[in-house]
Design a protein around this motif. Structure first.
Motif, short mmCIF file in Angstrom:
data_model
loop_
_atom_site.label_atom_id
_atom_site.label_comp_id
_atom_site.label_asym_id
_atom_site.label_seq_id
_atom_site.Cartn_x
_atom_site.Cartn_y
_atom_site.Cartn_z
N GLY A 149 60.14 55.21 27.76
CA GLY A 149 59.03 56.00 28.26
C GLY A 149 58.05 56.39 27.17
O GLY A 149 56.84 56.48 27.40
N ASP A 195 61.39 65.13 32.84
CA ASP A 195 60.28 64.64 32.02
C ASP A 195 60.49 63.20 31.59
O ASP A 195 59.55 62.42 31.52
CB ASP A 195 60.10 65.54 30.79
N ARG A 221 57.90 60.12 32.66
CA ARG A 221 57.26 59.22 31.67
C ARG A 221 57.58 57.77 31.97
O ARG A 221 56.72 56.89 31.88
CB ARG A 221 57.70 59.58 30.26
#
Length: 492
Positions: free
Chosen positions: A171, A461, A465
């Motif tokens: 990511g 998170d 991503r």
């Protein structure tokens, strides 16, 4: 009258002394403790303890075979390499297949790139072409390679591969989006080594007799046809037969069903490189075939199995720095790092004299160097002087470089690779996605979502991503992946 046993050779110790009893340890009386004077016992146990060498950090799990490369087209306008000098010319080869991330005991049928390392035993020395079964890779700069591999290996705390680590790195490294699309598509798990393509992946230089140079990419197209495994089928096979790919290759050659590949190259005139729409030295990019159509130059056939897997597969060494006259490197930053790293890894793993082993030494010529001594040096140079220049008839330089010089300019520094007109980290991943059929897209989304969904529940998170990179490659790609991941994470 002679018995059958009298016709057999005598078993000996390492020093050649005959062995009287290989069934019973020498002891202090019947049932007593072993005696230290039983040197056969200690010799066998000590040698057994040292029968393994450090496994490769990457590409540890592999199989290999010998074969023949045959030239089928005249390429002398592009390169002066002797083994490519005339149609019909044949060169002995050794090809090692491998998975990348797994250790030596891992299963073959896993989702992982496959190494495609090919050694040509040419009359001008060995030429090693060290590639994969994909035309691209996850990163474009060798300084990131150790970090990338650490994410694929076992976590230092858990001792397992962790989805958090893998997707955190991918990511944060959007250049990986193209290769990840390859890896989680249908070709991510080949059905066998025989049923997959190979690629040089990097860009290399060819130089002709006139000194002109060209940039080239190698393609090895399987003549057996592309065959792949679905994830469920691969999971079953990996559990039932971890050696499936190695066994398939060996048994096919034993049956006389010699696998073959059609060898092609894409050729770019040197003058095209600066203005080409993609950076031609970026390992995360391909050259679209419409721009530089592949040209068939030869065939590769595998026709002989190694007699000893350890001696010839485990101890085989390959280095992208092993060039021959008429072939050389490019400014590809991943390739530049590999020019050092591969040979250095083998000096550590197999030893400084690894190139003296039968599978590694030149077969069509003789290596003439001033390198001496070191672990397992066999004294092959005898009394010859070990320096140059000398006046005792030692080998001398040719004065002719193997490849063309490339102009450079600017200040030294930690520079990112130059950006060309259509360079970004997502355009080719999106193009690849749109080439897939609807069924292929469905399997790709399912494969990716199944892995991304394993990311820890408190690390949304990382998930966001990862999905965003695919959305930037193609809006439909990202939308479908986001929905699939969300549904799977609800079920956890």
């Amino acid at each position: 009258m002679t018995t059958q046993d009298e016709l057999r050779p005598t078993l000996t110790t390492e020093s050649g002394a005959p062995v009287a009893d290989n069934q019973n340890t020498e002891t202090a009386g019947i049932g007593g403790p072993a005696l230290i004077q039983d040197q056969l016992l200690f010799e066998k146990l000590a040698r057994f303890n040292r029968e393994r060498i450090p496994e490769r950090v990457v590409h540890a799990r592999g199989a290999g075979a010998y074969g023949t490369f045959t030239v089928t087209a005249d390429v002398t306008a592009y390169t002066r390499a002797a083994f490519l000098s005339e149609v019909g010319k044949q060169t002995e080869t050794f090809l090692r297949f491998s998975t990348v991330a797994g250790n030596l005991g891992a299963a073959d049928a896993v989702r992982d790139p496959r190494g495609f390392a090919l050694k040509f035993y040419t009359e001008e020395g060995n030429y090693d072409l060290v590639g994969n079964n994909t035309p691209v890779f996850f990163i474009k700069d060798a300084v990131k390679f150790p970090d990338f591999i650490h994410t694929q290996k076992r976590d230092p705390y858990t001792g397992s591969q962790e989805a958090d680590n893998v997707w955190d790195f991918w990511g944060l490294s959007p250049e990986s989006t193209h290769q990840v699309t390859w890896l989680f598509g249908d070709r991510g798990i080949p059905a066998s080594y025989r049923h997959m393509n190979g690629y040089g992946s990097h860009t290399y230089q060819w130089q002709n007799e006139a000194g002109e140079h060209f940039w080239v990419k190698y393609h090895f197209k399987t003549d057996q046809g592309i065959r792949n495994l679905a994830q469920g089928e691969a999971n079953r096979l990996a559990g039932e037969d971890p050696d499936s790919h190695q066994r398939d290759l060996r048994e096919a050659i034993e049956r006389g069903e010699f696998p073959t590949w059609t060898v092609q190259v894409q050729i770019m005139p040197a003058a095209d490189a600066a203005a080409y729409r993609f950076n031609p030295f970026d390992l995360t990019k391909v050259w679209p075939h419409a721009d530089y159509p592949p040209i068939e130059i030869g065939t590769l056939e595998l026709n002989r199995n190694p007699d000893n897997v350890f001696a010839e597969v485990e101890q085989s060494v390959f280095s992208p720095a092993h060039f021959v006259p008429g072939i050389g490197p490019s400014p590809d930053k991943m390739l530049q790092g590999r020019l050092f790293a591969y040979a250095d890894a083998h000096r550590y793993r197999v030893g400084i004299n690894a190139d003296h082993l039968p599978v590694n030494r030149p077969h069509a010529t003789e290596a003439r160097t001033n390198g001496r001594d070191g672990h397992l040096y066999d004294g092959r140079h005898g009394r010859q002087k070990n320096y140059e220049p000398n006046s005792f008839g030692g080998p001398v330089q040719t004065g002719r470089p193997l490849w063309s010089a490339v102009p450079v300019n600017g200040l030294t520094g930690n520079h990112a690779a130059p950006v060309h007109a259509e360079d970004d980290d997502f355009v080719q991943a999106g193009t690849l996605y749109r080439l897939f059929s609807e069924e292929e897209k469905q399997r790709l989304i399912a494969n990716l979502a199944g892995f991304i969904a394993k990311v820890s529940a408190d690390r949304e998170d990382i998930v966001e991503r990862a999905v965003e990179n695919f959305r930037r490659a193609d809006a439909d790609y990202g939308r479908r992946l986001e929905e699939a991941v969300r549904e799977l994470r609800k079920q956890r």
